[in-house]
Write a protein that holds these residues in place. Structure first.
Motif, short mmCIF file in Angstrom:
data_model
loop_
_atom_site.label_atom_id
_atom_site.label_comp_id
_atom_site.label_asym_id
_atom_site.label_seq_id
_atom_site.Cartn_x
_atom_site.Cartn_y
_atom_site.Cartn_z
N SER A 248 -37.60 -18.73 0.65
CA SER A 248 -37.87 -18.72 -1.03
C SER A 248 -35.39 -18.77 -0.98
CB SER A 248 -38.12 -17.89 -1.52
OG SER A 248 -37.65 -16.80 -0.96
N TYR A 249 -35.45 -18.22 0.16
CA TYR A 249 -34.11 -17.97 -0.96
C TYR A 249 -33.45 -19.82 -1.35
CZ TYR A 249 -28.79 -17.70 -1.12
OH TYR A 249 -27.88 -17.86 -1.65
N GLU A 250 -32.38 -19.74 -2.25
CA GLU A 250 -32.22 -21.12 -2.74
C GLU A 250 -30.69 -21.04 -4.00
OE1 GLU A 250 -33.06 -24.18 -2.11
OE2 GLU A 250 -34.93 -24.02 -1.41
N ASP A 251 -30.03 -21.41 -3.16
CA ASP A 251 -28.59 -21.58 -4.92
C ASP A 251 -27.65 -22.32 -3.84
OD1 ASP A 251 -26.77 -20.62 -5.70
OD2 ASP A 251 -27.58 -18.76 -5.75
N THR A 252 -27.27 -23.26 -4.46
CA THR A 252 -26.07 -24.19 -4.60
C THR A 252 -24.63 -23.15 -4.60
OG1 THR A 252 -26.11 -24.72 -6.87
CG2 THR A 252 -27.83 -26.10 -5.81
N ASN A 253 -24.70 -22.23 -4.78
CA ASN A 253 -23.69 -21.08 -4.80
C ASN A 253 -22.92 -20.94 -3.49
OD1 ASN A 253 -22.63 -22.03 -7.95
ND2 ASN A 253 -24.01 -20.54 -8.29
N GLN A 254 -22.29 -20.43 -3.24
CA GLN A 254 -22.19 -19.89 -2.03
C GLN A 254 -22.22 -18.31 -2.26
OE1 GLN A 254 -17.61 -18.86 -0.42
NE2 GLN A 254 -18.25 -20.15 1.76
N PHE A 255 -23.32 -17.44 -1.31
CA PHE A 255 -23.14 -15.94 -1.48
C PHE A 255 -21.87 -15.01 -0.48
CE2 PHE A 255 -26.09 -12.61 -0.60
CZ PHE A 255 -26.23 -12.06 -1.23
N SER B 34 -33.55 -6.05 -7.27
CA SER B 34 -33.55 -6.87 -8.16
C SER B 34 -31.39 -7.37 -7.87
CB SER B 34 -33.79 -7.61 -9.67
OG SER B 34 -33.43 -8.44 -10.38
N ILE B 35 -30.88 -8.44 -7.75
CA ILE B 35 -29.63 -7.91 -7.76
C ILE B 35 -29.51 -9.71 -8.89
CG2 ILE B 35 -29.40 -7.34 -6.06
CD1 ILE B 35 -28.97 -10.11 -4.08
N ILE C 39 -32.48 -8.31 3.72
CA ILE C 39 -33.51 -9.97 3.53
C ILE C 39 -32.94 -9.57 1.88
CG2 ILE C 39 -35.54 -10.71 3.38
CD1 ILE C 39 -37.10 -9.07 4.87
N VAL C 40 -32.84 -11.12 2.02
CA VAL C 40 -31.99 -11.93 0.84
C VAL C 40 -33.07 -12.67 0.35
CG1 VAL C 40 -30.47 -12.39 -0.41
CG2 VAL C 40 -30.09 -10.75 1.11
N SER C 41 -34.11 -12.68 -0.48
CA SER C 41 -35.07 -14.19 -1.06
C SER C 41 -34.57 -14.78 -2.37
CB SER C 41 -36.53 -12.85 -1.32
OG SER C 41 -36.21 -12.40 -0.06
N GLY C 42 -35.30 -15.77 -2.74
CA GLY C 42 -35.59 -16.02 -4.10
C GLY C 42 -33.87 -16.93 -4.31
N HIS C 43 -33.93 -17.11 -6.08
CA HIS C 43 -32.76 -17.83 -5.86
C HIS C 43 -32.03 -16.91 -7.50
CE1 HIS C 43 -34.99 -18.79 -9.36
NE2 HIS C 43 -36.11 -19.95 -8.96
N ASN C 44 -31.02 -17.35 -8.48
CA ASN C 44 -30.44 -16.67 -9.38
C ASN C 44 -30.79 -15.91 -10.49
OD1 ASN C 44 -27.64 -17.58 -8.05
ND2 ASN C 44 -27.25 -19.21 -9.46
N ASP C 45 -31.95 -16.80 -10.75
CA ASP C 45 -33.08 -16.00 -11.51
C ASP C 45 -34.11 -14.86 -11.19
OD1 ASP C 45 -31.62 -17.45 -13.83
OD2 ASP C 45 -33.26 -19.17 -13.44
N THR C 46 -34.41 -15.37 -9.67
CA THR C 46 -35.36 -13.83 -9.15
C THR C 46 -34.90 -13.22 -8.11
OG1 THR C 46 -36.05 -15.98 -8.20
CG2 THR C 46 -37.41 -15.43 -10.38
N THR D 54 -33.49 -10.90 -5.18
CA THR D 54 -34.22 -9.87 -4.97
C THR D 54 -33.69 -9.41 -3.46
OG1 THR D 54 -35.97 -10.34 -3.31
CG2 THR D 54 -36.43 -9.56 -6.18
N ILE D 55 -33.04 -8.37 -3.25
CA ILE D 55 -32.70 -7.48 -1.70
C ILE D 55 -33.55 -6.35 -1.33
CG2 ILE D 55 -31.10 -6.37 -3.13
CD1 ILE D 55 -28.97 -7.41 -0.05
#
Length: 298
Positions: free
Chosen positions: A217-224, A161-162, A142-149, A151-152
């Protein structure tokens, strides 16, 4: 008397006239014969094509009505009925491993040979009801949060934290445990450096399925990036779960081994389905007279 002889002579045909008549008749007959033969061949080709279309469609209809193409060991033999007769297609050979594609043994029906190929579609959408998840996976990420927070989490472990790392993870699969004893191992890193290990999980059994979910909760404008190193001899299925209505930009990179990637989207269907490419070739007298391709979901 002379006049009578001349009249009788005019009534007959000379040898030259006979030859000319035969030549003219030959000139007329040869093209007509060719036209007749061409017409017969064209009609025969049309009949062959019509019969080939019918046979191919019967196979595809039978494929649409079977419950599944695969079991735990891969693709299985398929059966269908045609004009009251039962036929079976046995798995002949593997022609591609990524995505897995097999060719069934050629099937002869009358003067026709059916050559059937069936393969999984990569990056296919699979729909499942949120209350009925039929995807069974030994490893669940499970991948959660955005760049600053960011987690996996892996299975029941605590979150790691990643944040602040390249937007992605590295997954390494082994056909043995970490101590090389019988079993399986999944190693997850922040990057390809050995000093950035997030999880190192052994398993006694593995059904070749890995589920990776992006939560709400996952948010990001970049590709994962999901970089997968499959160091086993099996094909691995990666099911990437994305929340309904959320467009998540991700990519699964197959770094080694063979994998099949499926995007799982919450939908209205009660069960998830795999998508396949089916190809049927109908052959007669060593020549392919009809080919059809179809996408089928199971």
């Amino acid at each position: 008397m002379l006049m009578l002889l001349m009249k009788n002579k005019k009534k007959g045909m000379t040898l030259l006239e006979v030859i000319i008549s035969i030549a003219i008749l030959g000139i007329i007959i040869v093209p007509m014969s060719n036209m007749i033969l061409t017409s017969v061949k064209t009609n025969k080709r049309g009949e062959d094509k019509q019969q080939a279309v019918y046979l191919a469609q019967q196979v595809l209809e039978a494929f649409k009505n079977v419950s599944t193409f695969e079991d735990n060991n891969g693709f299985t033999a398929q059966s269908f009925s045609l004009n009251g007769n039962a036929y079976s297609l046995s798995v002949g050979s593997t022609i591609n491993t990524d995505p897995l594609t097999v060719r069934f043994s050629d099937l002869t029906i009358g003067d026709y040979t059916l050559r059937v190929t069936l393969g999984r579609m990569q990056n296919a959408n699979i729909y499942n009801n949120s209350a009925t998840n039929n995807i069974t996976a030994d490893y669940k990420i499970i991948v959660s949060g955005h760049n600053d927070t960011r987690t996996i989490k892996l299975n029941n472990s605590t979150q790691s934290s990643i944040s602040g790392t390249p937007n992605g993870i590295f997954m390494y699969l082994k056909g043995t445990k970490s101590d090389d004893s019988p079993g399986h191992n999944l190693l997850i890193k922040k990057n390809d450096s050995d000093s950035n290990v997030l999880f190192n999980l052994d398993s006694d059994t593995f059904n070749n399925n890995i589920s990776l979910s992006f939560d709400d909760s996952y948010e990001d404008t970049n590709q994962f990036f999901i970089n997968v190193y499959n160091n086993t001899t099996d094909n691995i299925n990666i099911y990437v779960n994305t929340p309904n209505g959320k467009n998540i930009n991700y990519v699964v990179n197959n770094e080694s081994g063979t994998i099949s990637t499926y995007n799982v989207v919450t939908g209205d269907s009660a069960v998830f389905s795999k998508n396949y490419n089916a190809r049927v070739e109908v052959i007669k007298d060593s020549a392919t007279i009809y080919t059809v391709n179809s996408n089928i979901s199971k």
